[in-house]
Design a protein around this motif. Sequence first.
Motif, PDB file in Angstrom:
ATOM      1  N   ARG A 158       0.853  -1.201   0.000  1.00 33.85           N
ATOM      2  CA  ARG A 158       0.000   0.000   0.000  1.00 33.85           C
ATOM      3  C   ARG A 158       0.886   1.247   0.000  1.00 33.85           C
ATOM      4  O   ARG A 158       2.073   1.160   0.318  1.00 33.85           O
ATOM      5  N   PRO A 159       0.324   2.395  -0.339  1.00 32.32           N
ATOM      6  CA  PRO A 159       1.126   3.612  -0.246  1.00 32.32           C
ATOM      7  C   PRO A 159       1.314   4.008   1.221  1.00 32.32           C
ATOM      8  O   PRO A 159       0.440   3.748   2.046  1.00 32.32           O
ATOM      9  N   ASP A 160       2.458   4.648   1.525  1.00 31.62           N
ATOM     10  CA  ASP A 160       2.744   5.068   2.903  1.00 31.62           C
ATOM     11  C   ASP A 160       2.105   6.429   3.168  1.00 31.62           C
ATOM     12  O   ASP A 160       2.791   7.440   3.328  1.00 31.62           O
ATOM     13  N   VAL A 161       0.782   6.438   3.150  1.00 32.48           N
ATOM     14  CA  VAL A 161       0.026   7.675   3.415  1.00 32.48           C
ATOM     15  C   VAL A 161      -0.907   7.417   4.591  1.00 32.48           C
ATOM     16  O   VAL A 161      -1.132   6.260   4.957  1.00 32.48           O
ATOM     17  N   VAL A 162      -1.433   8.514   5.147  1.00 29.52           N
ATOM     18  CA  VAL A 162      -2.323   8.364   6.308  1.00 29.52           C
ATOM     19  C   VAL A 162      -3.765   8.430   5.819  1.00 29.52           C
ATOM     20  O   VAL A 162      -4.199   9.437   5.263  1.00 29.52           O
ATOM     21  N   TRP A 163      -4.490   7.345   6.023  1.00 26.61           N
ATOM     22  CA  TRP A 163      -5.896   7.303   5.627  1.00 26.61           C
ATOM     23  C   TRP A 163      -6.782   7.748   6.794  1.00 26.61           C
ATOM     24  O   TRP A 163      -6.335   7.764   7.963  1.00 26.61           O
ATOM     25  N   PHE A 164      -8.031   8.073   6.480  1.00 26.85           N
ATOM     26  CA  PHE A 164      -8.989   8.438   7.525  1.00 26.85           C
ATOM     27  C   PHE A 164      -9.088   7.313   8.547  1.00 26.85           C
ATOM     28  O   PHE A 164      -9.155   6.133   8.175  1.00 26.85           O
ATOM     29  N   GLY A 165      -9.076   7.701   9.801  1.00 27.91           N
ATOM     30  CA  GLY A 165      -9.176   6.709  10.878  1.00 27.91           C
ATOM     31  C   GLY A 165      -7.823   6.184  11.316  1.00 27.91           C
ATOM     32  O   GLY A 165      -7.725   5.489  12.314  1.00 27.91           O
ATOM     33  N   GLU A 166      -6.755   6.513  10.569  1.00 31.90           N
ATOM     34  CA  GLU A 166      -5.408   6.093  10.972  1.00 31.90           C
ATOM     35  C   GLU A 166      -4.735   7.255  11.709  1.00 31.90           C
ATOM     36  O   GLU A 166      -5.068   8.424  11.471  1.00 31.90           O
ATOM     37  N   THR A 167      -3.788   6.904  12.557  1.00 33.59           N
ATOM     38  CA  THR A 167      -3.124   7.978  13.313  1.00 33.59           C
ATOM     39  C   THR A 167      -1.991   8.572  12.483  1.00 33.59           C
ATOM     40  O   THR A 167      -1.383   7.892  11.647  1.00 33.59           O
ATOM     41  N   LEU A 168      -1.709   9.837  12.740  1.00 33.56           N
ATOM     42  CA  LEU A 168      -0.609  10.505  12.040  1.00 33.56           C
ATOM     43  C   LEU A 168       0.704  10.078  12.693  1.00 33.56           C
ATOM     44  O   LEU A 168       0.708   9.684  13.872  1.00 33.56           O
ATOM     45  N   PRO A 169       1.835  10.172  11.947  1.00 33.10           N
ATOM     46  CA  PRO A 169       3.126   9.826  12.560  1.00 33.10           C
ATOM     47  C   PRO A 169       3.328  10.695  13.812  1.00 33.10           C
ATOM     48  O   PRO A 169       3.314  11.936  13.720  1.00 33.10           O
ATOM     49  N   PRO A 170       3.460  10.077  14.999  1.00 33.09           N
ATOM     50  CA  PRO A 170       3.452  10.845  16.249  1.00 33.09           C
ATOM     51  C   PRO A 170       4.550  11.908  16.325  1.00 33.09           C
ATOM     52  O   PRO A 170       4.305  13.023  16.793  1.00 33.09           O
ATOM     53  N   ASP A 171       5.763  11.584  15.839  1.00 36.65           N
ATOM     54  CA  ASP A 171       6.862  12.563  15.934  1.00 36.65           C
ATOM     55  C   ASP A 171       6.560  13.787  15.074  1.00 36.65           C
ATOM     56  O   ASP A 171       6.804  14.927  15.477  1.00 36.65           O
ATOM     57  N   ALA A 172       6.002  13.542  13.878  1.00 29.44           N
ATOM     58  CA  ALA A 172       5.681  14.645  12.961  1.00 29.44           C
ATOM     59  C   ALA A 172       4.590  15.522  13.576  1.00 29.44           C
ATOM     60  O   ALA A 172       4.677  16.758  13.554  1.00 29.44           O
ATOM     61  N   LEU A 173       3.586  14.885  14.173  1.00 27.88           N
ATOM     62  CA  LEU A 173       2.479  15.646  14.747  1.00 27.88           C
ATOM     63  C   LEU A 173       2.956  16.481  15.943  1.00 27.88           C
ATOM     64  O   LEU A 173       2.592  17.651  16.089  1.00 27.88           O
ATOM     65  N   MET A 174       3.811  15.867  16.763  1.00 25.43           N
ATOM     66  CA  MET A 174       4.323  16.586  17.941  1.00 25.43           C
ATOM     67  C   MET A 174       5.157  17.791  17.495  1.00 25.43           C
ATOM     68  O   MET A 174       5.008  18.893  18.019  1.00 25.43           O
ATOM     69  N   ALA A 175       6.024  17.566  16.511  1.00 28.45           N
ATOM     70  CA  ALA A 175       6.876  18.657  16.008  1.00 28.45           C
ATOM     71  C   ALA A 175       6.008  19.756  15.400  1.00 28.45           C
ATOM     72  O   ALA A 175       6.288  20.953  15.560  1.00 28.45           O
ATOM     73  N   ALA A 176       4.926  19.365  14.720  1.00 34.94           N
ATOM     74  CA  ALA A 176       4.043  20.352  14.082  1.00 34.94           C
ATOM     75  C   ALA A 176       3.338  21.205  15.143  1.00 34.94           C
ATOM     76  O   ALA A 176       3.289  22.436  15.022  1.00 34.94           O
ATOM     77  N   TYR A 177       2.818  20.567  16.168  1.00 34.54           N
ATOM     78  CA  TYR A 177       2.159  21.331  17.237  1.00 34.54           C
ATOM     79  C   TYR A 177       3.140  22.281  17.916  1.00 34.54           C
ATOM     80  O   TYR A 177       2.827  23.438  18.185  1.00 34.54           O
ATOM     81  N   HIS A 178       4.343  21.781  18.176  1.00 35.72           N
ATOM     82  CA  HIS A 178       5.342  22.609  18.854  1.00 35.72           C
ATOM     83  C   HIS A 178       5.658  23.837  18.003  1.00 35.72           C
ATOM     84  O   HIS A 178       5.694  24.963  18.493  1.00 35.72           O
ATOM     85  N   ALA A 179       5.845  23.614  16.701  1.00 36.83           N
ATOM     86  CA  ALA A 179       6.187  24.736  15.809  1.00 36.83           C
ATOM     87  C   ALA A 179       5.018  25.706  15.670  1.00 36.83           C
ATOM     88  O   ALA A 179       5.223  26.924  15.559  1.00 36.83           O
ATOM     89  N   ALA A 180       3.783  25.187  15.690  1.00 36.32           N
ATOM     90  CA  ALA A 180       2.612  26.076  15.576  1.00 36.32           C
ATOM     91  C   ALA A 180       2.473  26.946  16.824  1.00 36.32           C
ATOM     92  O   ALA A 180       2.063  28.109  16.746  1.00 36.32           O
TER      93      ALA A 180
END
Length: 250
Positions: A158-180
């Motif tokens: 399958r493609p390495d993408v995030v589908w609905f209902g799947e969790t986002l890569p935790p490190d990426a999400l944490m870094a995104a929140y911190h930067a926002a």
Amino acid sequence: MKNLFDFPKELLAELHAARHVTVLTGAGTSAESGVPTFRDAQTGLWAQYDPEELATPEAFQHNPKLVWDWYAWRRQLVARAEPNPGHYALVELEKLVPKFTLITQNVDSLHQRAGSSRVIELHGNISRIICSKERTVIQNWDDNNDCPRCPFCNNLLRPDVVWFGETLPPDALMAAYHAAQHCDVFLCIGTSGLVQPAASLPAAAIHNNIMTVEINPDTTPLSPHADYHLKTPSGRVLPALVTALKNYTP
Ligand code: BJW
């Protein structure tokens, strides 16, 4: 070069003084590269399908060939696409500010191909193929097969993408929140702001009293809350904004 846009002086002053600029991009950023946005009507072959219904684990489980073929079609489309002036302007902006964080919901690598560094990919990357069970990245697969399978364990690829209902890569999400939450200016570009948790990032910036600028020809749920809404395609307005910033004198 004459700048056709008359940017508010306060906006240029904040950007000029900013030590950290955070940018969130969505599908609209790649629209001028010919990559269809997610919620635009699809044309041709795929017109009868709703992308929201194909980007789910359930769709893949129910009809893996349909989902694989749709992603194969999109993978070819993005491989042929070229970054547009908006992507290149973000590369320039990165050079103008001491700290720059680029967060994207896009899976098309166009920011990286334009030259942006350290892109936080929230929804994965369409060009990477993984085993649907073990999530091993697979470099070569047999495309003659209806639904290619993992050479190691024979499960579907399958493609390495995030589908609905799947969790986002935790490190990426944490870094995104911190930067926002810890920047001086937050730019939100080309996203409808309908998909969580990415849609909460501008709200996190606003909650911390950070100047928020939206770039989108349309109105979104963010528009009434942003400090500025530049209602123009990003491929036109971003190069002009960078030029204005370069010419700005306090
Ligand atoms: C231009 C332009 C130009 C045009 N210049 N602009 C809380 C509340 C409610 C629901 C949820 C919630 N938390 C989680 C959910 C469920 C769900 C969700 O958000 N659903 C909503 C639809 C209601 N979220 C998830 O399932 C996420 N997972 C998650 O949260 O895990 C934990 C959890 C699970 C289950 C329950 C609860 C919690 C995962 C979301 C994954 C999204 N994946 C996709 C597919 C990626 C792979 C692929 O590409 O196929 O990501 S869906 C699709 O939407 C894609 C995009 O990245 C994403 C956002 O779309 P985007 O970029 O905004 O594009 P468009 O098309 O919507 O908008 C384009 C914009 O551009 C428009 O505004 C135009 O005007 C503009 N534009 N030309 C500038 N030239």
